[in-house]
Design an enzyme around this catalytic site. Structure first.
Site, short mmCIF file in Angstrom:
data_model
loop_
_atom_site.label_atom_id
_atom_site.label_comp_id
_atom_site.label_asym_id
_atom_site.label_seq_id
_atom_site.Cartn_x
_atom_site.Cartn_y
_atom_site.Cartn_z
N GLY A 164 -7.71 -15.42 0.76
CA GLY A 164 -6.50 -15.32 1.56
C GLY A 164 -5.95 -13.92 1.44
O GLY A 164 -6.68 -12.98 1.11
N ARG B 165 -6.28 -3.20 -4.86
CA ARG B 165 -6.10 -4.65 -4.80
C ARG B 165 -4.71 -5.00 -5.27
O ARG B 165 -4.24 -4.45 -6.27
CB ARG B 165 -7.11 -5.34 -5.72
CG ARG B 165 -8.56 -5.12 -5.34
CD ARG B 165 -9.48 -5.34 -6.51
NE ARG B 165 -9.21 -4.40 -7.59
CZ ARG B 165 -9.80 -4.43 -8.79
NH1 ARG B 165 -10.68 -5.36 -9.06
NH2 ARG B 165 -9.51 -3.53 -9.70
N LYS C 110 -14.24 0.75 5.34
CA LYS C 110 -13.22 -0.20 4.87
C LYS C 110 -13.47 -1.62 5.39
O LYS C 110 -13.53 -2.59 4.64
CB LYS C 110 -11.83 0.30 5.29
CG LYS C 110 -10.69 -0.64 4.97
CD LYS C 110 -10.47 -0.83 3.49
CE LYS C 110 -9.49 -1.95 3.24
NZ LYS C 110 -9.30 -2.25 1.85
N CYS D 38 -5.62 -8.98 3.53
CA CYS D 38 -6.79 -8.16 3.82
C CYS D 38 -7.96 -8.97 4.36
O CYS D 38 -8.28 -8.88 5.54
CB CYS D 38 -7.20 -7.38 2.58
SG CYS D 38 -6.04 -6.05 2.22
N VAL E 252 0.83 -1.21 0.00
CA VAL E 252 0.00 0.00 0.00
C VAL E 252 0.87 1.27 0.00
O VAL E 252 0.66 2.18 -0.79
CB VAL E 252 -0.96 -0.01 1.22
CG1 VAL E 252 -1.61 1.34 1.43
CG2 VAL E 252 -2.02 -1.07 1.01
N1 LIG Z 1 -2.09 -5.25 0.78
C1 LIG Z 1 -3.27 -4.83 0.37
O1 LIG Z 1 -3.81 -5.26 -0.67
C2 LIG Z 1 -4.00 -3.77 1.15
C3 LIG Z 1 -5.08 -3.09 0.55
C4 LIG Z 1 -5.73 -2.11 1.29
C5 LIG Z 1 -5.35 -1.85 2.60
N2 LIG Z 1 -4.32 -2.55 3.16
C6 LIG Z 1 -3.91 -2.21 4.52
O2 LIG Z 1 -2.77 -1.35 4.43
C7 LIG Z 1 -1.86 -1.61 5.50
C8 LIG Z 1 -0.50 -1.98 4.93
O3 LIG Z 1 -0.64 -3.15 4.16
P1 LIG Z 1 0.57 -3.68 3.26
O4 LIG Z 1 0.06 -4.87 2.53
O5 LIG Z 1 1.16 -2.56 2.51
O6 LIG Z 1 1.58 -4.16 4.40
P2 LIG Z 1 3.15 -4.45 4.25
O7 LIG Z 1 3.48 -5.34 5.39
O8 LIG Z 1 3.44 -4.89 2.87
O9 LIG Z 1 3.81 -3.01 4.46
C9 LIG Z 1 3.95 -2.36 5.68
C10 LIG Z 1 5.34 -1.78 5.71
O10 LIG Z 1 5.44 -0.85 6.80
C11 LIG Z 1 6.76 -0.95 7.31
N3 LIG Z 1 6.82 -0.31 8.64
C12 LIG Z 1 6.36 -0.76 9.82
N4 LIG Z 1 6.61 0.14 10.80
C13 LIG Z 1 7.22 1.20 10.21
C14 LIG Z 1 7.73 2.44 10.67
N5 LIG Z 1 7.65 2.78 11.95
N6 LIG Z 1 8.31 3.28 9.79
C15 LIG Z 1 8.41 2.93 8.49
N7 LIG Z 1 7.97 1.77 7.99
C16 LIG Z 1 7.36 0.91 8.83
C17 LIG Z 1 7.03 -2.45 7.29
O11 LIG Z 1 8.40 -2.75 7.38
C18 LIG Z 1 6.42 -2.83 5.94
O12 LIG Z 1 7.37 -2.75 4.90
C19 LIG Z 1 -2.51 -2.71 6.33
O13 LIG Z 1 -3.25 -2.12 7.36
C20 LIG Z 1 -3.44 -3.39 5.34
O14 LIG Z 1 -4.53 -4.00 5.97
C21 LIG Z 1 -3.63 -3.50 2.46
#
Ligand SMILES: NC(=O)c1ccc[n+]([C@@H]2O[C@H](COP(=O)([O-])OP(=O)(O)OC[C@H]3O[C@@H](n4cnc5c(N)ncnc54)[C@H](O)[C@@H]3O)[C@@H](O)[C@H]2O)c1
Length: 485
Positions: A273, A153, A220, A276, A11
């Site tokens: 899976g 997505r 959400k 999300c 994201v």
């Molecule tokens: N993946 C999806 O399809 C999706 C879609 C919509 C919403 N979301 C939501 O978005 C959020 C992130 O999801 P994601 O898939 O990108 O997760 P991810 O695990 O891929 O990314 C999160 C990143 O944040 C970093 N991080 C953690 N603490 C940090 C800090 N203090 N400073 C800097 N970086 C830091 C982690 O190292 C990691 O790289 C979640 O809440 C998820 O539910 C995800």
């Protein structure tokens, strides 16, 4: 505008790169030093179509920078928090990464900052953030907290971010609403150079929906839970179809023609899976429970989903009888196509269970094998689906990659020990597979063996189901190599 994005995951990276693409000056921070160093040297830490190109464009134009969270906090007028919110053992969202960013903002930021929660968080997290900042920040920090849930997505994240159906913002002040409207103006008006389409079709302008913070947070979780419910619903219909000899693809086609239902998310299979749906459904159940509402409907959604893998394994067992020593080709490991993400992927539970029963697994996925190796070290990874199928007693399809619609089935037939395909995604055509000499087992559709060919004439199509695709260049090469062997 100067913007900061905290967290360079699926994201955060997409958000940072796309906000730079539409003209902002963006600083993206990442706490994982290995990931950060890759990004600073132009190496992608994850696979997402088009994202590498957008990041390259941003870096070359010097409006996309990567660095530490400390530097990120002082950079932007608005700070988008995009850190992970994984599930705790009790299903609640773990908000420790959010809290740690909030603490850092309170300690380091000064002047005015718009703090935007983009991570998926339980309702009232915005209110908690405000309380936390009020207690820990210095007098020099003035701030608003807004919610801006992300609906992208994986697999189509750049396209989704730049061409969304809706942008939801939850705010408590006019200033926050106006800032977010200004940040999203190029996307609202669809005025930017599109990195996805050569000749970008005229897109409909997205709805810009302004709500209070709590409602945005709920939108959400409620949206994801609703979609998960649709999947579990059709999976139960599939089970019923198997019991009564009907065809779920035809049922889904008929249901989807009703505009109140729609055809999306009516494809049954091995279950949902990813990072999300499973965790968001769990978190939503917990939020409701803590607020005194028994959302038992969602507990059923979760229960149905958890049984999907076992149901597919049952099909494998039915066909192979004794599992020990049987060679199984697993096609697809990512939780969905066009991503390398295996977090909460059904493939993990499936492969672990098959291994435990003594099967020998040869697996192939076009993008997710590196990430899968960390969680599933005990299997043979193959360079293409043909290699995985060599000597197989069964091919089990777990992810609906387009590549599996482009197979030379005569070649596959010549490689396997037993021509059996168990399709956990209902992605192939019954007619084509039986014509090619396979016994084909799918979900909620009749199982057909080659000697029954012609008996199953009507095939419904939901989405890309059953569609056969032409070969692309890379696959032509793989095929040429395999045919020579
Ligand atoms: N993946 C999806 O399809 C999706 C879609 C919509 C919403 N979301 C939501 O978005 C959020 C992130 O999801 P994601 O898939 O990108 O997760 P991810 O695990 O891929 O990314 C999160 C990143 O944040 C970093 N991080 C953690 N603490 C940090 C800090 N203090 N400073 C800097 N970086 C830091 C982690 O190292 C990691 O790289 C979640 O809440 C998820 O539910 C995800």
């Amino acid at each position: 505008m100067k913007l900061s994005v905290i967290g360079a995951g699926y994201v955060g990276l997409t958000t940072a790169a796309c906000l730079a693409q539409v003209g902002h000056d963006v600083f993206c921070s990442e706490s994982d030093l290995e990931k950060l160093s890759k990004l600073q040297s132009g190496v992608m830490p994850l696979f997402e179509p088009h994202l590498e190109k957008v990041i390259r464009t941003g870096r070359e134009a010097s409006n996309l920078h990567f660095g530490s969270t400390e530097d990120g906090i002082s950079w932007g007028d608005a700070i988008f928090i995009c850190v992970g919110t994984p599930p705790l053992a009790n299903g609640e969202a773990d908000l420790s990464a959010i809290e740690s960013v909030a603490r850092m903002i309170a300690k380091r930021a000064s002047g005015y900052k718009l703090i935007v929660e983009k991570s998926t968080v339980p309702v009232q997290t915005g209110a908690q953030l405000r309380r936390h900042l009020a207690v820990h920040s210095t007098d020099s920090l003035h701030y608003d907290v807004a919610s801006n849930p992300e609906f992208l997505r994986e697999g189509t994240s750049v396209d989704d971010f730049l061409h969304p159906d809706r942008i939801v913002i939850g705010v408590e002040s006019e200033r926050a609403a106006e800032l977010l409207r200004a940040i999203y103006k190029p996307i609202i008006e669809q005025k930017f150079t599109c990195p996805v389409h050569n000749d970008c079709p005229k897109r409909q302008e997205p709805t810009f929906l302004v709500t209070d913070t709590g409602s945005a947070e709920l939108i959400k979780h409620a949206s994801n839970s609703f979609l998960a419910m649709k999947i579990s619903f059709i999976n139960m219909v599939a089970d019923l179809c198997e019991a009564v000899g009907a065809d779920v693809a035809q049922v889904a086609e008929g249901m989807g023609l009703d505009p109140r239902i729609g055809p999306a998310f009516l494809n049954p299979g091995i279950g949902f899976g990813g990072f999300c749906f499973p965790k968001d459904v769990q978190a939503f159940i917990r939020i409701a429970q803590k607020s005194g509402c028994d959302f038992s409907l969602l507990r059923e959604v979760e229960k149905i989903n958890q049984l999907r893998v076992e149901r597919l394994i049952e099909k494998v067992r039915n066909e192979l009888w004794v599992m020990r020593g049987k060679k199984i080709a697993v096609w697809g490991l990512a939780f969905k196509p066009n991503t390398d993400d295996v977090r909460f992927a059904p493939s993990i539970a499936l492969v672990k269970a098959l291994l435990q029963e003594g099967a020998i697994i040869k697996a192939y996925d076009p993008k997710a094998m590196e990430k899968a190796k960390a969680v599933l070290p005990d299997l043979e990874y193959c360079s293409d689906p043909y290699q995985a199928s060599h000597g197989a007693d069964a091919i089990v399809i777990v992810t609906e990659w387009d590549e599996f619609r482009r197979m030379d089935w005569t070649l596959v037939r010549s490689l396997v020990d037993r021509p059996l395909i168990i399709d956990g995604r209902n992605m192939l055509s019954i007619a084509q597979l039986t014509e090619s000499g396979f016994h084909y087992v799918s979900v909620g559709r009749p199982s057909v063996s080659p000697n029954e060919r012609g008996q199953h004439r009507v095939e419904a199509k939901v989405g890309a189901q059953g569609e056969s695709l032409p070969l692309d260049d890379a696959q032509e090469q793989v095929l040429a190599r395999r045919r020579k062997k």
